[in-house]
Design a protein around this motif. Structure first.
Motif, PDB file in Angstrom:
ATOM      1  N   UNK A  81       0.514  -1.057  -0.295  1.00 20.83           N
ATOM      2  CA  UNK A  81       0.218  -0.007  -0.204  1.00 20.83           C
ATOM      3  C   UNK A  81       1.334   1.264   0.246  1.00 20.83           C
ATOM      4  N   UNK A  82       1.766   1.323  -0.073  1.00 24.58           N
ATOM      5  CA  UNK A  82       3.364   2.414  -0.397  1.00 24.58           C
ATOM      6  C   UNK A  82       2.094   2.884  -2.344  1.00 24.58           C
ATOM      7  N   UNK A  83       2.056   1.464  -2.582  1.00 29.65           N
ATOM      8  CA  UNK A  83       2.141   2.144  -4.109  1.00 29.65           C
ATOM      9  C   UNK A  83       3.690   1.705  -4.399  1.00 29.65           C
ATOM     10  N   UNK A  84       4.428   0.823  -4.065  1.00 32.47           N
ATOM     11  CA  UNK A  84       5.627   0.551  -4.752  1.00 32.47           C
ATOM     12  C   UNK A  84       5.568   0.141  -5.980  1.00 32.47           C
ATOM     13  N   UNK A  85       4.597  -0.501  -6.412  1.00 29.96           N
ATOM     14  CA  UNK A  85       5.007  -1.284  -7.557  1.00 29.96           C
ATOM     15  C   UNK A  85       3.825  -0.123  -8.449  1.00 29.96           C
ATOM     16  N   UNK A  86       3.042   0.644  -8.086  1.00 35.99           N
ATOM     17  CA  UNK A  86       2.785   1.764  -9.352  1.00 35.99           C
ATOM     18  C   UNK A  86       4.043   2.243 -10.197  1.00 35.99           C
ATOM     19  N   UNK A  87       5.343   2.236  -9.519  1.00 39.63           N
ATOM     20  CA  UNK A  87       6.370   2.984  -9.826  1.00 39.63           C
ATOM     21  C   UNK A  87       7.258   2.094 -10.545  1.00 39.63           C
ATOM     22  N   UNK A  88       7.072   0.597 -10.226  1.00 41.07           N
ATOM     23  CA  UNK A  88       7.929  -0.756 -10.640  1.00 41.07           C
ATOM     24  C   UNK A  88       7.215  -0.735 -11.858  1.00 41.07           C
ATOM     25  N   UNK A  89       5.729  -0.244 -11.667  1.00 40.42           N
ATOM     26  CA  UNK A  89       4.843  -1.409 -13.062  1.00 40.42           C
ATOM     27  C   UNK A  89       4.917  -0.096 -14.729  1.00 40.42           C
TER      28      UNK A  89
END
Length: 471
Positions: A268-276
């Protein structure tokens, strides 16, 4: 004895081979970042179908984490990794050759099953092979390989996207590269030993001692075997190792709550919005496609460097302080990503500001949050429930990840960059509250000592009604 001459060398080989599963995890989740813009043109994707292609892997990973964890308890960590390597290879080729969106989504889902299985089995295998004093370093080697795989994906995406941008099938070349580490993982695991803790759980104590003698000194191998056997015989109340048992036993139920919470916090930090979608974020900020692909390499580089720092810190700092510091850093970076595009809208500096902030975000995420997440998930569950418990926890993580992956391009399209990141700021505050209120410290305990501590906590909580007490 020859086996005793250098157990550390054999341990390093085990780490290198098994963490190829982490490399595949990273490459297959990161490659979509650069492949998606080209795939969108080939398949005429909209914001929903873009999200579906990216997130279908994540939904598969949710299933793979549960079934992979349970299967590793049943057939063993080593054999499960072998099967996962074959699945990685077959599904990679399926994605590469996909003729349409439907086939791509199906193959990405099945590839996700392999990713989810690896995300559970590899850390469990490493935790059970490692000595207590270097468990943090060994298990987080897998996190290093995950971010290295993502970096490799970003680099190959940039090279192929810049040199073959006129080829409509360039995304297929990006995807097929993952076939090579899948082959190496399968061949390497053929020569690796089974986890001694899993062998004890199957009453193969002599085989367990043989493995321990290859990775420990003689006297330590025997004492560790006795400790594993003692812990195993104490686990009578969780003997069947199924989900009903987990929620029926109070101290195990608490661990399951913590495990699911740890997994959700990471996402829920949103890390994978940046990775993807890093390339898409940079394009929305003002970069052209080629510049965005190249700029996105910075995200991969900082992820790898930060993971090295995280591995170093794990030997010196507690898990809780690292996690809290990481969450404060990521939430602050997300807040700035939300605010500054409103202030600098239309400015030529904006793309570089956003890139700087995504790099800062990833420094905190990959340097503190992600290493602690995978390490703690591999530490907190008792032996007979380690595969199932990690599987359920990681499943929760992947389900949250799926919704992030599916909705992010839609949110970006409908409400814009700033508002989307403000949502992640609120979720970051929720994550901080959970860690501060509920999460115990696990540094400095053997896996067997941690189990006893959780049991003692339950005994104390029967006598003292104190929900917030930590181990």
């Amino acid at each position: 004895m020859n086996n005793q001459a250098n157990p550390n060398s054999f341990l390093r080989t085990i780490i290198l081979v098994s963490t190829l599963g982490g490399l595949l995890f990273g490459y297959d989740t990161g490659v979509i970042n650069g492949a998606l813009p080209f795939m969108s043109e080939s398949f005429n994707l909209n914001s929903f179908t873009e999200g579906l292609v990216a997130s279908s892997l994540l939904l598969g990973a949710a299933f793979g984490s549960v079934f992979g964890g349970k299967l590793s308890d049943y057939i063993g960590r080593r054999k499960n990794i072998l099967y996962l390597a074959l699945l990685f290879l077959i599904t990679t080729l399926g994605c590469t050759l996909a003729p349409n969106v439907t086939v791509m989504v199906i193959c990405r889902f099945l590839l996700g099953v392999a990713v989810g299985g690896a995300s559970v089995t590899v850390p469990a295998y490493l935790a059970e092979m490692s000595p207590v004093e270097s468990r943090g370093r060994m298990v987080t080697q897998n996190e290093l390989m995950i971010v290295s795989g993502q970096l490799l994906a970003f680099v190959f995406n940039a090279i192929l996207g810049s040199t073959m941008d006129d080829n409509p099938n360039v995304w297929r070349y990006m995807l097929v590269i993952a076939a090579l580490p899948a082959i190496l993982l399968f061949l390497g695991m053929l020569k690796m030993p089974e986890s001694p803790r899993w062998l004890v759980s199957k009453k193969k104590n002599e085989d367990a001692l043989v493995v321990l003698q290859k990775i420990r000194r003689e006297d330590r191998a025997k004492s560790e075997l006795r400790e594993i056997q003692t812990a195993f015989t104490e686990e009578t109340e969780t003997k069947k190792a199924n989900f009903i048992d987990m929620i029926a036993v109070p101290w195990v139920r608490r661990i399951l709550f913590l495990g699911i919470g740890i997994g959700v916090v990471q996402q829920i930090t949103g890390v994978n919005s940046i990775m993807y979608y890093g390339t898409q974020i940079l394009k929305d900020a003002g970069f052209q496609t080629k510049a965005a692909l190249i700029g996105n390499i910075a995200n991969g580089v900082i992820s790898v460097l930060a993971t090295f720092v995280g591995i170093w810190l794990l030997g010196r700092v507690g898990r809780r302080p690292m996690l809290l510091t990481g969450l404060i850093g990521t939430t602050t970076a997300l807040l700035l990503i939300g605010i500054l595009p409103l202030i600098f809208e239309g400015s030529p500096a904006l793309p570089y500001i956003v890139l700087t902030l995504t790099v800062t975000f990833l420094a905190f995420q990959q340097g503190a949050i992600s290493p602690v997440t995978w390490l703690m998930l591999s530490e907190i569950f008792p032996l007979r429930l380690r595969g199932l418990g990690m599987g359920i926890s990681v499943c929760g993580s992947w389900i949250v990840n799926f919704f992030v992956g599916l909705t992010f391009p839609i949110l970006l399209d409908k409400i814009g960059l700033s508002t989307t990141f403000f949502i992640f700021v609120v979720l970051g505050l929720v994550a901080l509250t959970f860690v501060k209120k509920f999460l115990p410290e696990t540094k400095g305990f053997t896996l067997e000592q941690l189990e006893r501590n959780f049991r003692k906590y339950n005994d104390r909580s029967d006598k003292v009604s104190s929900k917030n007490e930590v181990v």
